[in-house]
Design a protein around this motif. Structure first.
Motif, PDB file in Angstrom:
ATOM      1  N   LEU A  78     -42.678   1.264 -16.433  1.00 30.60           N
ATOM      2  CA  LEU A  78     -42.017   2.223 -15.390  1.00 30.60           C
ATOM      3  C   LEU A  78     -41.338   1.509 -14.085  1.00 30.60           C
ATOM      4  N   ALA A  79     -40.759   0.326 -14.783  1.00 33.84           N
ATOM      5  CA  ALA A  79     -40.245  -0.272 -13.477  1.00 33.84           C
ATOM      6  C   ALA A  79     -38.948   0.497 -12.883  1.00 33.84           C
ATOM      7  N   TRP A  80     -38.676   0.286 -11.818  1.00 32.55           N
ATOM      8  CA  TRP A  80     -37.527   1.037 -11.159  1.00 32.55           C
ATOM      9  C   TRP A  80     -36.272   0.306 -11.503  1.00 32.55           C
ATOM     10  N   ALA A 132     -58.595  -9.518  -8.407  1.00 28.83           N
ATOM     11  CA  ALA A 132     -58.301 -10.207  -9.704  1.00 28.83           C
ATOM     12  C   ALA A 132     -57.011  -9.450 -10.263  1.00 28.83           C
ATOM     13  N   ALA A 133     -57.033  -7.947 -10.336  1.00 28.48           N
ATOM     14  CA  ALA A 133     -56.123  -7.053 -10.842  1.00 28.48           C
ATOM     15  C   ALA A 133     -54.703  -7.342 -10.244  1.00 28.48           C
ATOM     16  N   CYS A 134     -54.608  -7.815  -8.755  1.00 23.52           N
ATOM     17  CA  CYS A 134     -53.515  -7.894  -8.162  1.00 23.52           C
ATOM     18  C   CYS A 134     -53.028  -9.262  -8.688  1.00 23.52           C
ATOM     19  N   ILE A 135     -53.819 -10.416  -8.735  1.00 29.98           N
ATOM     20  CA  ILE A 135     -53.490 -11.714  -9.180  1.00 29.98           C
ATOM     21  C   ILE A 135     -53.017 -11.639 -10.506  1.00 29.98           C
ATOM     22  N   ALA A 136     -53.675 -10.909 -11.310  1.00 29.76           N
ATOM     23  CA  ALA A 136     -52.810 -10.669 -12.808  1.00 29.76           C
ATOM     24  C   ALA A 136     -51.660 -10.156 -12.728  1.00 29.76           C
ATOM     25  N   LEU A 137     -51.515  -8.835 -12.132  1.00 30.04           N
ATOM     26  CA  LEU A 137     -50.401  -8.260 -12.250  1.00 30.04           C
ATOM     27  C   LEU A 137     -49.186  -8.959 -11.470  1.00 30.04           C
ATOM     28  N   PHE A 138     -49.436  -9.891 -10.514  1.00 35.45           N
ATOM     29  CA  PHE A 138     -48.328 -10.836  -9.996  1.00 35.45           C
ATOM     30  C   PHE A 138     -47.983 -11.580 -11.053  1.00 35.45           C
ATOM     31  N   TRP A 139     -49.158 -12.498 -11.787  1.00 37.37           N
ATOM     32  CA  TRP A 139     -48.716 -13.551 -12.668  1.00 37.37           C
ATOM     33  C   TRP A 139     -47.720 -12.433 -14.177  1.00 37.37           C
ATOM     34  N   LEU A 140     -48.074 -11.661 -14.122  1.00 29.05           N
ATOM     35  CA  LEU A 140     -47.628 -11.002 -15.385  1.00 29.05           C
ATOM     36  C   LEU A 140     -46.353  -9.958 -14.925  1.00 29.05           C
ATOM     37  N   ARG A 141     -45.821 -10.101 -13.864  1.00 30.36           N
ATOM     38  CA  ARG A 141     -45.058  -8.932 -13.435  1.00 30.36           C
ATOM     39  C   ARG A 141     -43.530  -8.885 -13.812  1.00 30.36           C
ATOM     40  N   LYS A 142     -43.306 -10.087 -14.776  1.00 28.05           N
ATOM     41  CA  LYS A 142     -41.876 -10.076 -15.560  1.00 28.05           C
ATOM     42  C   LYS A 142     -42.321  -9.024 -16.788  1.00 28.05           C
ATOM     43  N   HIS A 143     -43.510  -8.963 -17.114  1.00 26.33           N
ATOM     44  CA  HIS A 143     -43.907  -8.174 -18.313  1.00 26.33           C
ATOM     45  C   HIS A 143     -44.078  -6.824 -18.120  1.00 26.33           C
ATOM     46  N   LEU A 156     -44.857   1.880  -1.667  1.00 28.76           N
ATOM     47  CA  LEU A 156     -44.018   2.705  -2.388  1.00 28.76           C
ATOM     48  C   LEU A 156     -43.000   2.133  -3.464  1.00 28.76           C
ATOM     49  N   ALA A 157     -42.524   1.054  -2.877  1.00 30.47           N
ATOM     50  CA  ALA A 157     -41.739  -0.101  -3.562  1.00 30.47           C
ATOM     51  C   ALA A 157     -42.713  -0.357  -4.632  1.00 30.47           C
ATOM     52  N   PHE A 158     -43.641  -0.945  -4.377  1.00 27.32           N
ATOM     53  CA  PHE A 158     -44.711  -1.547  -5.306  1.00 27.32           C
ATOM     54  C   PHE A 158     -44.954  -0.489  -6.437  1.00 27.32           C
ATOM     55  N   LEU A 159     -45.324   0.568  -6.027  1.00 30.98           N
ATOM     56  CA  LEU A 159     -45.479   1.848  -7.123  1.00 30.98           C
ATOM     57  C   LEU A 159     -44.335   2.150  -7.847  1.00 30.98           C
ATOM     58  N   ALA A 160     -43.207   1.861  -7.342  1.00 33.34           N
ATOM     59  CA  ALA A 160     -41.871   2.152  -8.095  1.00 33.34           C
ATOM     60  C   ALA A 160     -41.533   0.958  -8.997  1.00 33.34           C
ATOM     61  N   GLY A 161     -42.353  -0.272  -8.809  1.00 30.75           N
ATOM     62  CA  GLY A 161     -41.895  -1.233  -9.693  1.00 30.75           C
ATOM     63  C   GLY A 161     -40.735  -1.982  -9.146  1.00 30.75           C
ATOM     64  N   ALA A 162     -40.352  -1.763  -7.914  1.00 35.02           N
ATOM     65  CA  ALA A 162     -39.050  -2.309  -7.272  1.00 35.02           C
ATOM     66  C   ALA A 162     -39.173  -3.721  -6.769  1.00 35.02           C
ATOM     67  N   PHE A 163     -38.257  -4.674  -7.029  1.00 38.45           N
ATOM     68  CA  PHE A 163     -38.358  -5.713  -6.309  1.00 38.45           C
ATOM     69  C   PHE A 163     -39.942  -6.555  -6.585  1.00 38.45           C
ATOM     70  N   ARG A 164     -40.194  -6.797  -7.716  1.00 39.16           N
ATOM     71  CA  ARG A 164     -41.480  -6.957  -8.234  1.00 39.16           C
ATOM     72  C   ARG A 164     -42.316  -8.246  -7.601  1.00 39.16           C
ATOM     73  N   THR A 165     -41.258  -9.349  -7.528  1.00 35.91           N
ATOM     74  CA  THR A 165     -41.832 -10.560  -7.197  1.00 35.91           C
ATOM     75  C   THR A 165     -42.321 -10.508  -5.535  1.00 35.91           C
ATOM     76  N   VAL A 166     -41.325  -9.883  -4.816  1.00 33.42           N
ATOM     77  CA  VAL A 166     -41.694  -9.325  -3.241  1.00 33.42           C
ATOM     78  C   VAL A 166     -42.888  -8.383  -3.211  1.00 33.42           C
ATOM     79  N   THR A 167     -42.484  -7.209  -3.858  1.00 28.95           N
ATOM     80  CA  THR A 167     -43.514  -6.375  -3.536  1.00 28.95           C
ATOM     81  C   THR A 167     -45.024  -6.465  -4.123  1.00 28.95           C
ATOM     82  N   TYR A 168     -45.001  -7.277  -5.236  1.00 26.70           N
ATOM     83  CA  TYR A 168     -46.396  -7.443  -5.914  1.00 26.70           C
ATOM     84  C   TYR A 168     -47.055  -8.498  -5.170  1.00 26.70           C
ATOM     85  N   GLY A 169     -46.143  -9.594  -4.689  1.00 22.00           N
ATOM     86  CA  GLY A 169     -46.697 -10.562  -3.777  1.00 22.00           C
ATOM     87  C   GLY A 169     -47.416  -9.939  -2.464  1.00 22.00           C
ATOM     88  N   LEU A 170     -46.467  -9.169  -1.828  1.00 25.98           N
ATOM     89  CA  LEU A 170     -46.934  -8.564  -0.733  1.00 25.98           C
ATOM     90  C   LEU A 170     -48.278  -7.892  -0.770  1.00 25.98           C
TER      91      LEU A 170
END
Length: 116
Positions: A107-109, A92-103, A45-59
């Motif tokens: 809809l980021a929380w 591959a999409a998860c890797i790309a999203l993690f690499w590009l998380r700052k961008h 849910l935090a991932f979907l909300a764009g919250a704490f992107r480094t942690v949630t996208y990484g997890l």
């Protein structure tokens, strides 16, 4: 990932069979699996909300990578396990999203905008 999370919460026996078959974890109790499901639900849910992107996208990346790689035996019998191959583009999409998380700010929380 939401469906696998719900599976742990409403059908822990099935989740236990998955843990035993793919992760080699035998005898995980329903309470433990439901706790894992609740923690996973918070992360998803935090991932979907764009919250704490480094942690949630990484997890999410780590969870999906473990799931994809632990299914290696299924890839040897490819034509009887075609759906398992859908995990690779998702990884591959998860890797790309993690690499590009700052961008990823649309809809980021936290509402932060990328620089540039």
């Amino acid at each position: 990932m939401v469906m696998w999370t719900i599976d742990k919460l409403i059908n822990p026996d099935h989740a236990g069979a998955v843990f035993a078959n793919f992760y080699g974890i035998e005898g995980a109790g329903a309470a433990a699996l439901m706790m894992i499901g609740l923690l996973q639900l918070v992360v998803v849910l935090a991932f979907l909300a764009g919250a704490f992107r480094t942690v949630t996208y990484g997890l999410v990346l780590a969870m999906h990578a473990v799931s994809t790689l632990s299914s290696y035996a299924q890839y040897f019998d490819a034509f009887n396990n075609l759906l398992f191959f859908a995990a690779w583009p998702m990884l591959a999409a998860c890797i790309a999203l993690f690499w590009l998380r700052k961008h990823d700010t649309l809809l980021a929380w936290d509402g932060r905008k990328s620089a540039g």
